[in-house]
Design an enzyme around this catalytic site. Sequence first.
Site, short mmCIF file in Angstrom:
data_model
loop_
_atom_site.label_atom_id
_atom_site.label_comp_id
_atom_site.label_asym_id
_atom_site.label_seq_id
_atom_site.Cartn_x
_atom_site.Cartn_y
_atom_site.Cartn_z
N ALA A 13 -0.08 36.11 -8.32
CA ALA A 13 -1.53 36.44 -7.70
C ALA A 13 -1.67 36.22 -6.11
O ALA A 13 -2.07 36.97 -5.40
CB ALA A 13 -2.76 35.62 -8.44
N SER A 40 7.43 34.25 -5.65
CA SER A 40 7.30 35.68 -5.94
C SER A 40 8.31 36.10 -6.79
O SER A 40 8.89 37.24 -6.80
CB SER A 40 7.29 36.35 -4.76
OG SER A 40 6.87 37.73 -4.98
N CYS A 44 7.73 36.08 -16.27
CA CYS A 44 7.67 36.73 -17.99
C CYS A 44 9.16 37.20 -17.89
O CYS A 44 9.55 37.47 -19.25
CB CYS A 44 6.84 37.84 -17.79
SG CYS A 44 5.30 37.41 -17.40
N ASP A 294 -3.14 32.28 -13.28
CA ASP A 294 -3.08 31.50 -14.41
C ASP A 294 -4.05 30.30 -14.16
O ASP A 294 -4.01 29.52 -15.20
CB ASP A 294 -1.54 31.05 -14.80
CG ASP A 294 -0.78 32.24 -15.23
OD1 ASP A 294 -1.15 33.26 -15.33
OD2 ASP A 294 0.56 31.89 -15.45
N ASN A 316 -1.95 39.78 -11.27
CA ASN A 316 -1.41 40.64 -10.23
C ASN A 316 -2.79 41.29 -10.02
O ASN A 316 -3.38 41.70 -8.80
CB ASN A 316 -0.45 41.57 -10.81
CG ASN A 316 0.76 41.01 -9.90
OD1 ASN A 316 1.16 41.46 -8.86
ND2 ASN A 316 1.80 40.51 -10.83
#
Lengths: 575, 575
Positions: A13, A40, A44, A294, A316
């Site tokens: 984010a 960055s 996942c 998160d 994002n």
Amino acid sequence: MSKKIVIIGAVAAGPKAASRLKRLRPDWEVTMVDRDSLISYGGCGIPYYVSGDVSDESELRATSFHVIRDADFFAHSKGVRVLTRTQAVAIDREKKQVLVRNLDSNAEERLAYDYLMLATGAGPIELPIPGMRLDGVFTIADLHKAIEIKTRIAQGKVSRAVVIGGGAIGIEMAEALTDLWGIETTLLELAPQLLPKLVDRHFAAMLAKHLADKGVAVFTRESATELLDDGQGRVCGVKTTRRALEADLVIVAAGVRPRSELAKAAGLAVAPWGGIRVNQRLQTTDPDIYAAGDCIAVTNLITGRESYAPLGSLANREGRVAADNMAGIPSLFSGVCGSFIMKAFERCIAATGLTWEAALAEGFAADYALTSPSDRAHFFPDQAVVILQLVFDRRSRRVLGLQAFGMMNDSISARVDTAAALIAKGGTIEDFSLVEMAYAPPFSSAIDSLNAAAHVAENMCDHRLRRVDLDRFLAWMEDMSLEPAWAVLDLRHPQESAAYVEKYGEDRWVALEYGQVRRRHHELSPNTTYIILCNAGTRSYEVQVFLDHLGAIDSLVLCGGLNAVSRLGVGWLLK
Amino acid sequence: MSKKIVIIGAVAAGPKAASRLKRLRPDWEVTMVDRDSLISYGGCGIPYYVSGDVSDESELRATSFHVIRDADFFAHSKGVRVLTRTQAVAIDREKKQVLVRNLDSNAEERLAYDYLMLATGAGPIELPIPGMRLDGVFTIADLHKAIEIKTRIAQGKVSRAVVIGGGAIGIEMAEALTDLWGIETTLLELAPQLLPKLVDRHFAAMLAKHLADKGVAVFTRESATELLDDGQGRVCGVKTTRRALEADLVIVAAGVRPRSELAKAAGLAVAPWGGIRVNQRLQTTDPDIYAAGDCIAVTNLITGRESYAPLGSLANREGRVAADNMAGIPSLFSGVCGSFIMKAFERCIAATGLTWEAALAEGFAADYALTSPSDRAHFFPDQAVVILQLVFDRRSRRVLGLQAFGMMNDSISARVDTAAALIAKGGTIEDFSLVEMAYAPPFSSAIDSLNAAAHVAENMCDHRLRRVDLDRFLAWMEDMSLEPAWAVLDLRHPQESAAYVEKYGEDRWVALEYGQVRRRHHELSPNTTYIILCNAGTRSYEVQVFLDHLGAIDSLVLCGGLNAVSRLGVGWLLK
């Protein structure tokens, strides 16, 4: 007028918001701080890095044009200042300053802000059991841990692993270890099923069967009680509530929780479970402080309630919305359906919206349509059965969720993504019944699986289709005395039904082929409740309607048919 | 009270309606008539039967449980009476009767109806050129023709084929002939592009390039003027407006038109182009006569206008809606987005809604966002570039359409189906920007390709992104004197840009790597309009924003970047 923006957290984010802000407001000063040296990255992707699908960790930190996203990249390409290895210590909301400390030099600095954004992410839940600090015990907290895990594996130091936690990350890690490295892997889940809360239990059972088929030892309703020391500070095993397991690697994937200590200390509203509270413009209770990713609580679009959805894709989206609002462009993040998808060896499992159990718990008049159609035209060579379950509210006819289990390809994405788009708009069963799915035989059926699931739901709502409860049916299969008046009415081809008739007896397992029913229905007994079954459930529904029309015969349909039941791994079915 | 239903046509909409009706109203008498002996087949599967992917034609007429759907099947399994080889000759609306004639015995019969349904389908457009009746010339009118084509091929009688018509069926047939049978195949299309009206011309160009790469000779702007006779009544070639082609098989796939003569003769409203007019309940202008499938005019949900969408999937949906209404269940078919998808060798091409050209013609303030992202996480092994184009209205910000070209898998289904669901609900760019696409690296990107396309559209609407017209840019590449003030600003890695700089000269092709722009922008000239390019277009946009902020440098972005341009088959690019 130039403004100063400080963003705490530089994984998903944060970088998204920083980059977007510099495009919207090139003259603003944007500073990102992160405790880590690596920033960055695609978190996942960690399981695929560990498995070897992604050969180097740097790929998870690289752009699509193969440039590493480090502090230099952000400085030179984005015009964003990044302070790595820098901890945000405290927020002074009065002075609009953040106190930060360099973790190497311990030097402190106060960063002034006009707007502050919290993108502090989530941290792994650690288990309150002995041995969590042993060498060889890992959480998937960051890229460093992943690198260390992979290094150990690549050095041949791992032959037996235990993964604690049967959520998505635990399962992906179990696959990575088993599939590409041949490590003997055990997966432990405290709950009665894998992927608790994400899918209903029969979907979890299908997944568990596939994992077991692929060599993962799966134990549910079982938790680790102690991680065992080899006497030299290295982990050598796991004690569980039921057994002792040898292990030279233990991965704890017991879930994550929002990192919101900083927000709480600054007096911002935080949910009891830790999520930072934001409005739809992603402002915290201090309008000059935004939060995304998160670390925040989001609204579930189906229940309207506060919920938690820690996913890189949502981070994002949220980062972009927060940036827009800081830059003066009104932008709303209204909430999430909670879409989820994962690869598990040769299968894909996915869901969006509420599970049936969650929908019942929320007070909906929830029911589900379980189907097992082909994932493309049934005459197309590489077609395969997909199990789809549409969860809906019988009163409002609103669709509440969709779950899918099928082959590892993108066909489930198509159904789940379409469903999420409709669910977010309050879509009803009728919307799903008619939604236009692009059709050609290599991609779909003339009646797409998603439309077909809605048809079943519609027939259930309109009281044309009465289904048997799957659990009750499975229990009866093990002990037929549970329902003395039940018998199966098997509509399949005699070659398919013969073995079942032989095993269960022709009184309890009546074979009457679909095409014969209109001619031979008088053979059925009015004192029996027939559980009508076929492979997919469609023939069964048609026969139920016909028998209802005759009037004398009671019946229930096994929705999803034997296609679904066989994927549950019900070993007793023909044992 | 029992009613009599007569359905004319037994391929898709007819059988669907008949079956559904018998489930809703088991006591009603449902009769289906069809001129053909073969009924209820998956016509869209014909190319796959011809190719050999589907080994036997009977598979196209079989249920998923491998039972042939013939008259017996409908009688015994569905309770539906089917009269095959039976032509509906006339409708007597006063008496509510249909006069039918058996094509073998010529016996006539009057079928009384309470409700009549027309599912007469579509017929192939025949070309007004000499030779259409020669042996070896086929339209894809029904399964019999397909069987004959395949028989000839299998007997080794075909070595050169010409397919006339570059729509979906023509292309699928060309693939079937080339790919599995190695037949030298030429594809002719009268229009300037393949798939006219279905996709914009640069998508058609990408497809044409792939077909050519796979060995199909593709000629657009070229029509057949004569089919040549070998002297014995067999076709031996095709004369076109530009050349003569040898051929022992000619497939005419020049489109289809609704079969509505019967409706017209009965005085029902029919559009000038032949589509039977129906309301949303699928009633014709006689409320007791319904119509569904390839013979009707449907509403385009974006334009609100009457349009034609002959597709097996829509026929099934419509058949179900018509049945519901006949049975007394109010059900609406409001219209179509016009979703379309097809396999072409190793690629997939798909679209929904309006093309850019169609949207302009309809008077929308239409523009498009052309992008070329990865079809899944860019670090995932089997990722590939997909070309996506979102068509939108700059004033209302409504999304009007989506086109996609990518690898042959289901990933495009996911984006096109989601888009269709949103477009049908009037979805805006902002809806697309935030629509929740289920994310894991094997399936999607953290910022899904569909969301990313919406971001580009948003940036265009908000005047942050100014794109160069693709055609104008391509023309300039061939003749740089067309735009004397233009130069390319190539942001790619020097290894990627070097060959271009060498070819075009460093004045007209300026290599300045993305990460260097903030340090070296002063090297750019204020008297030049820079066409900023990279691989996908994202870096280019970022640099445009930065240069705009500086104020002195004029620029346009090549949306979709070289990923898109290279797929257009622009041979001169580096020749």
